[in-house]
Design an enzyme around this catalytic site. Structure first.
Site, short mmCIF file in Angstrom:
data_model
loop_
_atom_site.label_atom_id
_atom_site.label_comp_id
_atom_site.label_asym_id
_atom_site.label_seq_id
_atom_site.Cartn_x
_atom_site.Cartn_y
_atom_site.Cartn_z
N SER A 1 20.87 22.33 18.55
CA SER A 1 21.16 21.88 19.91
C SER A 1 21.18 20.35 19.97
CB SER A 1 20.10 22.41 20.88
OG SER A 1 18.85 21.78 20.64
N SER B 1 19.08 18.47 21.85
CA SER B 1 17.85 17.97 22.47
C SER B 1 17.25 16.77 21.76
CB SER B 1 16.81 19.09 22.54
OG SER B 1 16.32 19.42 21.26
N SER C 1 16.14 18.34 27.30
CA SER C 1 15.15 18.87 26.35
C SER C 1 14.07 19.64 27.10
CB SER C 1 14.51 17.73 25.55
OG SER C 1 13.48 18.23 24.71
#
Length: 305
Positions: free
Chosen positions: A93, A95, A248
């Site tokens: 991802s 984040s 996040s």
């Protein structure tokens, strides 16, 4: 009589010498003197011939067994390396942008914080706590098992250590505070990347107490995580955050709503050290052409800050 006896003895010796097989010379310029005598017996009659014949008769199974042993040894070595030394992970991802991007393939050192049951695949409950444990430091990028995972098994997460035991962590008006003091950050650059909030993020260089410096990414005020309560980090736990602050789900959110809450030190798997390889999303293991079309060579072998 004595002369006749001596003559007879000489004749007998000569006959015996003539009847004895001639020994091969140690060396010959004609090339006909091997260094050792050859064994002219059939193969099955020689020493080890029976074993050789048995091996020949069971050749397929012998080779299959050798292959199985080789595979078992290789798996055992890989398991030892994975548990005690290094483990690879793929970033799934955004984040941790701008330091880690989706598709980065990283290497994590397993010895940095000692070993717990989470150092072993599938986290078997064979012991509690950490062996040869060492405390993580603010600024470390860590891989850990998400605690309280609703009985669905432990999931690997990667975030940055922000608060260590005894720290008080709070976000006030989009500014990180540790132990009552705002953390120093300096704007680095504004990019034009379109993000989840529809505007380009700002990159800042943040400096934590203790001197750890790294870049973070922020989309500005307006995120629910820009203002929080005070989090007091208890003994044996850590407060973690993603570098992409507005994208996040980290210790600012409890695990019940998808965050990770405070992370027990036992759940640390290791410290992220280096980006080994990197591909943009879309690369497929089963499509070699995509390896070259999506590769990011500028990120290969990049040390993590």
């Amino acid at each position: 009589m004595a002369v006749a006896g001596a003559a007879a003895a000489a004749v007998g010796a000569a006959a015996a010498a003539a009847s004895a097989p001639a020994s091969r010379p140690i060396w010959s310029d004609n090339g006909d003197a091997p260094f050792e005598d050859a064994d002219d017996r059939p193969a099955y009659a020689r020493s080890g011939g029976r074993k050789a014949r048995k091996k020949s008769e069971g050749g397929f199974f012998s080779e299959l067994w050798d292959i199985i042993k080789t595979v078992v040894y290789a798996l055992a070595i890989a398991m030892v390396v994975r548990i005690f030394f290094f483990q690879p992970f793929t970033i799934p991802s955004a984040s941790m942008e701008p330091n880690l991007y989706e598709g980065d393939y990283i290497v994590v050192s397993k010895w940095s914080y000692g070993y717990s049951r989470h150092s072993i695949p599938w986290s078997p409950p064979i012991f509690e706590g950490r062996i040869m444990g060492r405390q993580a430091e603010r600024g470390d990028i860590v891989v850990f098992k998400r605690p309280n995972n609703d009985g669905a098994g432990y999931t690997d997460y990667i975030k940055r250590i922000i608060g260590v035991p005894g720290d008080r962590v709070q976000m006030i008006s989009n500014v990180l505070h540790i132990n009552g003091s705002p953390v120093e950050d300096v704007q680095v650059e504004a990019t034009q990347v379109r993000g989840a909030f529809g505007e380009g993020p700002t990159q800042l260089r943040e400096t934590l107490p203790g001197g750890a410096e790294f870049r973070i990414q922020d989309f500005g005020p307006g995120s629910p995580s820009d203002d929080t309560d005070v989090f007091v980090v208890p003994e044996g736990h850590y407060f973690v955050m993603g570098d992409n602050r507005d994208d996040s789900m980290d210790s600012r959110y409890p695990w019940e709503v998808g965050g990770v809450g405070l992370v027990p030190e036992e759940n640390l798997v290791g410290k992220a050290q280096v980006i080994l390889f990197s591909w943009t999303p879309g690369a497929s293991l089963f499509n070699p052409v995509s390896w070259f079309a999506n590769v990011r060579p500028e990120r290969f072998f990049t040390d993590l800050e």
